[in-house]
Design an enzyme around this catalytic site. Sequence first.
Site, PDB file in Angstrom:
ATOM      1  N   LYS A  26     -10.128  64.990  56.149  1.00  0.00           N
ATOM      2  CA  LYS A  26      -9.668  66.039  57.083  1.00  0.00           C
ATOM      3  C   LYS A  26     -10.201  65.751  58.482  1.00  0.00           C
ATOM      4  CE  LYS A  26     -13.861  68.240  57.531  1.00  0.00           C
ATOM      5  NZ  LYS A  26     -14.693  68.369  58.697  1.00  0.00           N
ATOM      6  N   ASP A  83     -16.796  72.889  52.091  1.00  0.00           N
ATOM      7  CA  ASP A  83     -15.552  72.220  52.486  1.00  0.00           C
ATOM      8  C   ASP A  83     -14.603  71.952  51.318  1.00  0.00           C
ATOM      9  OD1 ASP A  83     -15.902  72.081  55.183  1.00  0.00           O
ATOM     10  OD2 ASP A  83     -16.596  69.993  55.230  1.00  0.00           O
TER      11      ASP A  83
HETATM   12  P1  ATP Z   1     -20.921  66.902  55.134  1.00  0.00           P
HETATM   13  O1  ATP Z   1     -20.409  67.838  56.149  1.00  0.00           O
HETATM   14  O2  ATP Z   1     -21.069  67.498  53.761  1.00  0.00           O
HETATM   15  O3  ATP Z   1     -22.126  66.098  55.585  1.00  0.00           O
HETATM   16  P2  ATP Z   1     -19.272  64.606  55.659  1.00  0.00           P
HETATM   17  O4  ATP Z   1     -17.795  64.581  55.629  1.00  0.00           O
HETATM   18  O5  ATP Z   1     -19.900  64.474  57.003  1.00  0.00           O
HETATM   19  O6  ATP Z   1     -19.707  65.917  54.928  1.00  0.00           O
HETATM   20  P3  ATP Z   1     -19.597  63.014  53.238  1.00  0.00           P
HETATM   21  O7  ATP Z   1     -19.049  61.642  53.308  1.00  0.00           O
HETATM   22  O8  ATP Z   1     -18.874  64.008  52.443  1.00  0.00           O
HETATM   23  O9  ATP Z   1     -19.880  63.504  54.717  1.00  0.00           O
HETATM   24  O10 ATP Z   1     -21.098  62.834  52.674  1.00  0.00           O
HETATM   25  C1  ATP Z   1     -22.146  63.663  52.932  1.00  0.00           C
HETATM   26  C2  ATP Z   1     -23.323  63.314  51.994  1.00  0.00           C
HETATM   27  O11 ATP Z   1     -22.939  63.556  50.648  1.00  0.00           O
HETATM   28  C3  ATP Z   1     -23.798  61.872  52.049  1.00  0.00           C
HETATM   29  O12 ATP Z   1     -25.179  61.906  52.222  1.00  0.00           O
HETATM   30  C4  ATP Z   1     -23.490  61.283  50.694  1.00  0.00           C
HETATM   31  O13 ATP Z   1     -24.506  60.437  50.225  1.00  0.00           O
HETATM   32  C5  ATP Z   1     -23.343  62.498  49.780  1.00  0.00           C
HETATM   33  N1  ATP Z   1     -22.276  62.370  48.756  1.00  0.00           N
HETATM   34  C6  ATP Z   1     -22.275  62.917  47.546  1.00  0.00           C
HETATM   35  N2  ATP Z   1     -21.139  62.640  46.879  1.00  0.00           N
HETATM   36  C7  ATP Z   1     -20.387  61.911  47.691  1.00  0.00           C
HETATM   37  C8  ATP Z   1     -19.092  61.328  47.558  1.00  0.00           C
HETATM   38  N3  ATP Z   1     -18.358  61.435  46.449  1.00  0.00           N
HETATM   39  N4  ATP Z   1     -18.614  60.647  48.608  1.00  0.00           N
HETATM   40  C9  ATP Z   1     -19.346  60.554  49.757  1.00  0.00           C
HETATM   41  N5  ATP Z   1     -20.571  61.058  49.912  1.00  0.00           N
HETATM   42  C10 ATP Z   1     -21.101  61.749  48.898  1.00  0.00           C
END
Ligand code: ATP
Length: 292
Positions: free
Chosen positions: A11, A136
């Site tokens: 997104k 989210d």
């Molecule tokens: P957030 O706002 O939750 O930080 P984001 O979109 O910035 O979301 P994501 O890639 O979703 O970031 O990852 C956030 C954290 O979640 C990372 O530290 C990662 O190690 C952990 N994590 C847990 N499961 C997953 C997954 N399936 N894919 C990516 N990261 C994951």
Amino acid sequence: MDRVTLPSPSKINLYLEVLGRRDDGYHEIASIAVLTELCDTVTLERRASGITIGVADPQVPSGPQNLCYRAADLLLRHCGITAGINIQIEKRIPISGGMGGGSSNAAATLWGLNLVYELGRSREELMCLGGELGSDVPLFFSQGAAFVKGRGERVEEMPALCPRWLVIANPGIAISTASVYGRLRLPLTSERAGIRMRALFESGQEDAALCCCFNRLEDVVLQAYPAVAELKQRMVLLGASPALVSGSGPTVFGVMKDADMAERVASTLVETGVRAVACRTLDRNPMFAVTQ
Ligand code: ATP
């Protein structure tokens, strides 16, 4: 069905306002989010017992900390299923990039598990369970565009936008969402601009709506991470209109006029070592096309 493979979309936030801090420690937000074609792939396969995760990226946990693990555990327990599941995740969405990759993978896991074990749960029920996993997650049960409220879990579906060409670029750093909120000094805010933007989208004035893109977290990210500020500046110079940090960053997206421009801008950035892709916004969630 023993096995299913699902696209797990990312997104971007076209609008993100922070309305205040809540007693539970979360922040109250108002946001307009759209799904994009930049997808991970999640494959689920039945197994006799236990939850196993396969993911090549060392930044992503492969045990109970993985959001897919937690999603599978929650739904299996919720439905009283004692059998297990193997989950393979192919990452393309930048990790900790502000594009909701982990939350999207969790939504795909709920959707896929429902199919593999023929659980017959409705989209609404899965969305509600998703809300227990992370703010989210419910967003990824929407079709394409949504107005998001609360801590992110209240999702009001919006009519789909016409697919728009984007360039999604990442300076190769990871930013924790909590650290960005920690740095935020909040003035008096309101969701009025978001409501106006939503009305523009809903009355078909998409170009006018896109001129109102805004992210309250952007200044914090640009000040703390000069590489992100430089990337946004480059995107603007290359003609993106607008260019904005998504969520808590560091991903920057730029809206492009057409496919040619998107490809050209993405290649220019890639040539200088930036991770960048051209892709479109989605007008339907590709996960829902997988029904068996
Ligand atoms: P957030 O706002 O939750 O930080 P984001 O979109 O910035 O979301 P994501 O890639 O979703 O970031 O990852 C956030 C954290 O979640 C990372 O530290 C990662 O190690 C952990 N994590 C847990 N499961 C997953 C997954 N399936 N894919 C990516 N990261 C994951």
